[in-house]
Structure formats: structure tokens, C-alpha cells
Enzyme design. Structure first.
Site, PDB file in Angstrom:
ATOM      1  N   ASP A 169      45.025  42.082  58.094  1.00 37.05           N
ATOM      2  CA  ASP A 169      44.441  43.235  58.776  1.00 37.05           C
ATOM      3  C   ASP A 169      44.716  43.076  60.270  1.00 37.05           C
ATOM      4  OD1 ASP A 169      40.981  42.025  58.638  1.00 37.05           O
ATOM      5  OD2 ASP A 169      42.755  41.308  59.671  1.00 37.05           O
ATOM      6  N   ASP A 184      40.571  45.379  48.690  1.00 45.17           N
ATOM      7  CA  ASP A 184      40.264  43.994  49.084  1.00 45.17           C
ATOM      8  C   ASP A 184      38.770  43.898  49.359  1.00 45.17           C
ATOM      9  OD1 ASP A 184      40.389  45.126  52.087  1.00 45.17           O
ATOM     10  OD2 ASP A 184      39.419  43.143  52.090  1.00 45.17           O
ATOM     11  N   CYS A 243      34.122  36.404  28.957  1.00 44.77           N
ATOM     12  CA  CYS A 243      35.140  35.992  29.933  1.00 44.77           C
ATOM     13  C   CYS A 243      35.858  34.753  29.422  1.00 44.77           C
ATOM     14  CB  CYS A 243      34.468  35.699  31.269  1.00 44.77           C
ATOM     15  SG  CYS A 243      35.617  35.176  32.562  1.00 44.77           S
ATOM     16  N   CYS A 280      37.804  32.789  31.459  1.00 46.30           N
ATOM     17  CA  CYS A 280      38.277  32.030  32.629  1.00 46.30           C
ATOM     18  C   CYS A 280      37.944  30.548  32.467  1.00 46.30           C
ATOM     19  CB  CYS A 280      37.659  32.590  33.909  1.00 46.30           C
ATOM     20  SG  CYS A 280      36.002  31.992  34.308  1.00 46.30           S
ATOM     21  N   CYS A 302      34.212  29.805  32.451  1.00 48.58           N
ATOM     22  CA  CYS A 302      33.470  30.240  31.261  1.00 48.58           C
ATOM     23  C   CYS A 302      33.894  29.495  30.007  1.00 48.58           C
ATOM     24  CB  CYS A 302      33.633  31.744  31.081  1.00 48.58           C
ATOM     25  SG  CYS A 302      32.830  32.666  32.408  1.00 48.58           S
ATOM     26  N   HIS A 344      35.219  32.255  38.871  1.00 49.74           N
ATOM     27  CA  HIS A 344      34.866  33.289  37.890  1.00 49.74           C
ATOM     28  C   HIS A 344      34.829  34.681  38.527  1.00 49.74           C
ATOM     29  CE1 HIS A 344      32.752  35.631  34.864  1.00 49.74           C
ATOM     30  NE2 HIS A 344      31.990  36.042  35.859  1.00 49.74           N
TER      31      HIS A 344
HETATM   32  N1  LIG Z   1      35.553  48.360  55.441  1.00 48.01           N
HETATM   33  C1  LIG Z   1      36.617  48.110  56.290  1.00 48.01           C
HETATM   34  C2  LIG Z   1      37.193  46.856  56.259  1.00 48.01           C
HETATM   35  C3  LIG Z   1      38.243  46.574  57.111  1.00 48.01           C
HETATM   36  N2  LIG Z   1      38.792  45.297  57.075  1.00 48.01           N
HETATM   37  C4  LIG Z   1      38.746  47.537  57.990  1.00 48.01           C
HETATM   38  C5  LIG Z   1      39.835  47.295  58.912  1.00 48.01           C
HETATM   39  O1  LIG Z   1      40.405  46.179  58.978  1.00 48.01           O
HETATM   40  N3  LIG Z   1      40.246  48.272  59.731  1.00 48.01           N
HETATM   41  N4  LIG Z   1      39.687  49.469  59.743  1.00 48.01           N
HETATM   42  C6  LIG Z   1      38.669  49.786  58.905  1.00 48.01           C
HETATM   43  O2  LIG Z   1      38.186  50.931  58.949  1.00 48.01           O
HETATM   44  C7  LIG Z   1      38.161  48.799  58.001  1.00 48.01           C
HETATM   45  C8  LIG Z   1      37.099  49.089  57.142  1.00 48.01           C
HETATM   46 ZN   LIG Z   2      34.499  33.587  33.719  1.00 48.88          ZN
END
Ligand SMILES: Nc1cc(N)c2c(=O)[nH][nH]c(=O)c2c1
Ligand SMILES: [Zn+2]
Length: 375
Positions: free
Chosen positions: A95, A269, A307, A309, A312, A338
């Protein structure tokens, strides 16, 4: 210019419009929708690259701000880049650092040229700009880098959000100009605009006109209700090119991953799996389990009976509860393993449901079992 990042749309779910795709990167090709484990400081906390590979992780995320402060991007560059430094030969997304500036630093001053703030570790004054954010990410050598943006707090006034979106669009243009390695690292623009449809439209139009290889939707998962997130996605994803990947930043929980995929998101993420794993909370097919609870002291069943994994297959709730209660590091390794496995496998199930044109049915079944409300 040829982009190192290419999105291949395989099919669209007839029941929901969700997309099955493949994200092609210089470090491999990975199916979408995908969950990307977060490795803030060049490690997905407590897990090894081998463990991440065995569970099927394809792209992991690292934070530019944190790596800039420690150990410094120059050291990572000298190591041959982040892949070499952390011994990870699959995909890496970094990021831009902007989000951490807004979330970690209590002092900050936003100017047109960039953001003045304080190092959250020692209070030193720091300055981050579109050019600096790109310079750091170029040094890290990640496959996907993010434009420097402002993620305004939730809620924000329309007036504030409008001037923020316009500045983020100007910053995006500066990022494109500053990017030194466009044929090795794909730069994604970040759509902002809060809950305002007109501003999301303006932000998306500005960024799409700059022809990024991929687009993130930012400004969500910042405290807004789930219904707001879903509504914003419903009117934002259709503004983005169908042949480019769409990345919802900072999301998230199992229900948000499913609902985001239904609304056309390809990449997610979140720190959630390792963060809650460190305090002994695990996600299971029957909902969350807080393993410290006394009810598990003599529970010799796995965390999740459904699960397969490593955790588990080999350990019981009673044993893991014991480790967590005693602050034994192995305990948080088992819960983290997990939880990351759970979200990666959840996305496998989502992809299979898209193949079978039944993601809505899958959502309803999963929400029922997990205990989410179904509207
Ligand atoms: N929830 C969020 C997590 C993030 N890592 C970001 C980001 O890195 N930039 N800009 C964002 O609006 C943003 C929102
Ligand atoms: Zn598991």
C-alpha cells in the site's frame, strides 16, 4: 506501455454477477476473487512463507509506511527487493503509506504537496508525498503498488470529501509521473468519495481516464455500517473497467468478503485473521470461537470440525486454549494459521460457487451456518 499486471476474466456468476478471474503478475498467476494475507513488516505474523504457500496464498500485502520506518526501503533494495528480503517468490502488493499516516499519526497536516505528520514510534517529524510513496515502493519492488491517496475519516462532510477526492486525483497523476518501473510494477489508482455517489463517480472517472492497470476502492472498512459499504460498492464497481482487477482495501470478515465478491470485487486484504488470532479468537464454519472461554477447557475437538488445516488436523480446542492462556507463542501460531487458512479456503469456495452460478445460494447457506443475519 505493457503492464506487468493483467486481469483475465474467466466467467461471471449468473446468479449474482460475481467474477471469476485470474490475476497475472510477474511472480505468478492467481485465481480471483482472492484474499491477500497482510504481512505488515515483511512477515505475515507468526507464519512462514512455506506455510502460506501450503495453504494456497498467492499475493500477500506489506505496508510501505512501516517498512519505510523499519528497516528502511534502502536496506530492502540492497537485499534485492522485498521478495528476496522476506523469501517470498509469489505476489506482493504494497500500500502507499497514506492510510497509516491517517490512522497512526495523531498529528498531521495535509498540503497539496503531501502530508506532514509524526513518526508513530519516536515522534519525529515526517513528510510523505505521492513522489516519496512511489519512490519507496519502487525500491521495495512489489508487483502491485498503490497510489498515494487520502482516506478521509468516516463520516466526512460532502464539502470535505469533494476537495479530498479532487486532491487524491491530482496525487494519482503525480504518482503515475513519479513511477520509475511501470513495466515491472503495476500501479493501482484508489477510488475515494466516501458514501457520496457523485463523488465516487468523479473519482472513478478521473482515475479511469488515467488508465491504471488496476483499481482499488478505498475509504471503506473505516467504521461505516456494512449496509453503507455494500451500497457504495453497488454504485462504484460498475464505474470501473470490467477487464481490470478491482481491489477492496482493508476487507475483511467472512460476510464482507462474500458480499464484496457478489458486488464485483476481485481482491481483498485484511489484518483480521492474524489480529484476532493473536487474542485467541478464531473463525469457524459455525461462527467465531473465543478459545479462552472456560467452556473449551475439556473440549478435545478441533477448532473447526469442518476444517482440514494443520491446526485442526493435529490439535484440540483444549490444548490451544491452554497455550493461549499461558501466552505460549505456539498457541497464536496455531490460531493464526487456522484463520488465514479459513479465509483463503473461503475464497476457494466462493470461486467454486461462481463456477456453478450459485454464489447467492452459497451466501445464504454460509450466513445461516455462521450466524450472520441474512438480508
Ligand atoms: N480500509 C482501508 C485500508 C487501506 N489500507 C487503505 C489504503 O491503504 N489507502 N486508502 C484507503 O482508503 C484505505 C482504506
Ligand atoms: Zn483449521
Amino acid at each position: 506501455m505493457t503492464s506487468p499486471i493483467r486481469f483475465e476474466l474467466i466467467k461471471t456468476c449468473k446468479q449474482t454477477g460475481a467474477r471469476l478471474g485470474v490475476l497475472h503478475t510477474p511472480h505468478g498467476s492467481f485465481e480471483t476473487p482472492m484474499f491477500m494475507p497482510v504481512g505488515t513488516l515483511a512477515t505475515v505474523k507468526t507464519l512462514s512463507p512455506e506455510e502460506l504457500k501450503e495453504m494456497g496464498a498467492g499475493v500477500i500485502l506489506s505496508n510501505t509506511y512501516h517498512l519505510w520506518l523499519r528497516p528502511g526501503h534502502e536496506i530492502i533494495k540492497e537485499a534485492g527487493g522485498l521478495h528476496s528480503f522476506m523469501n517470498w517468490d509469489r505476489g506482493i502488493l504494497t500500500d502507499s503509506g497514506g492510510f497509516q499516516v491517517f490512522s497512526l499519526s495523531d498529528f498531521r497536516k495535509i498540503e497539496e504537496e503531501g502530508v506532514y505528520f509524526r513518526n508513530h514510534l519516536n515522534g519525529d517529524k515526517l513528510f510523505l508525498s505521492p513522489e516519496k510513496a512511489i519512490e519507496i515502493q519502487n525500491a521495495l519492488g512489489s508487483d502491485i503498488i498503490m497510489a498515494f491517496d487520502e482516506c478521509p475519516p468516516y463520516p466526512a462532510t460532502y464539502e470535505y470529501m469533494k476537495q479530498s477526492v479532487e486532491r487524491t486525483s491530482r496525487w494519482a497523476e503525480r504518482c503515475l509521473k513519479a513511477h520509475k518501473r511501470p513495466d515491472e510494477q503495476g500501479l493501482f489508482g484508489i477510488v475515494q468519495g466516501g458514501e457520496f455517489e457523485g463523488l465516487r463517480r468523479q473519482s472513478a472517472q478521473d482515475l479511469v481516464s488515467l488508465d491504471f492497470p488496476g483499481y482499488a476502492i478505498g475509504g471503506l472498512s473505516v467504521g461505516e455500517p456494512k449496509e453503507v459499504m455494500n451500497r457504495v460498492l453497488e454504485f462504484t464497481t460498475p464505474l470501473l473497467p470490467v477487464n481490470k482487477p478491482r481491489y477492496l482495501m482493508g476487507v475483511g470478515s467472512p460476510d464482507s468478503l462474500i458480499d464484496g465478491a457478489i458486488r464485483g470485487i476481485d481482491m481483498f486484504d485484511c489484518v483480521l485473521p492474524t489480529r484476532i488470532g493473536r487474542n485467541g479468537t478464531v473463525m469457524t464454519s459455525q461462527g467465531r470461537v473465543v478459545i479462552k472461554n472456560a467452556q473449551y477447557a475439556r473440549d478435545f475437538s478441533p477448532l473447526d470440525p469442518n476444517c482440514d488445516c494443520y491446526t485442526c488436523r493435529n490439535y484440540t480446542r483444549a490444548y490451544i486454549r491452554h497455550l493461549i492462556k499461558c501466552d505460549e507463542t505456539f498457541g497464536i501460531r496455531l490460531t493464526s494459521y487456522h484463520n488465514v487458512y479459513f479465509l483463503i479456503k473461503l475464497m476457494e469456495q466462493v470461486r467454486q460457487a461462481i463456477r456453478e452460478d450459485r454464489l447467492r445460494d452459497f451466501r445464504d447457506e454460509f450466513f445461516e451456518r455462521y450466524g450472520f443475519n441474512k438480508p
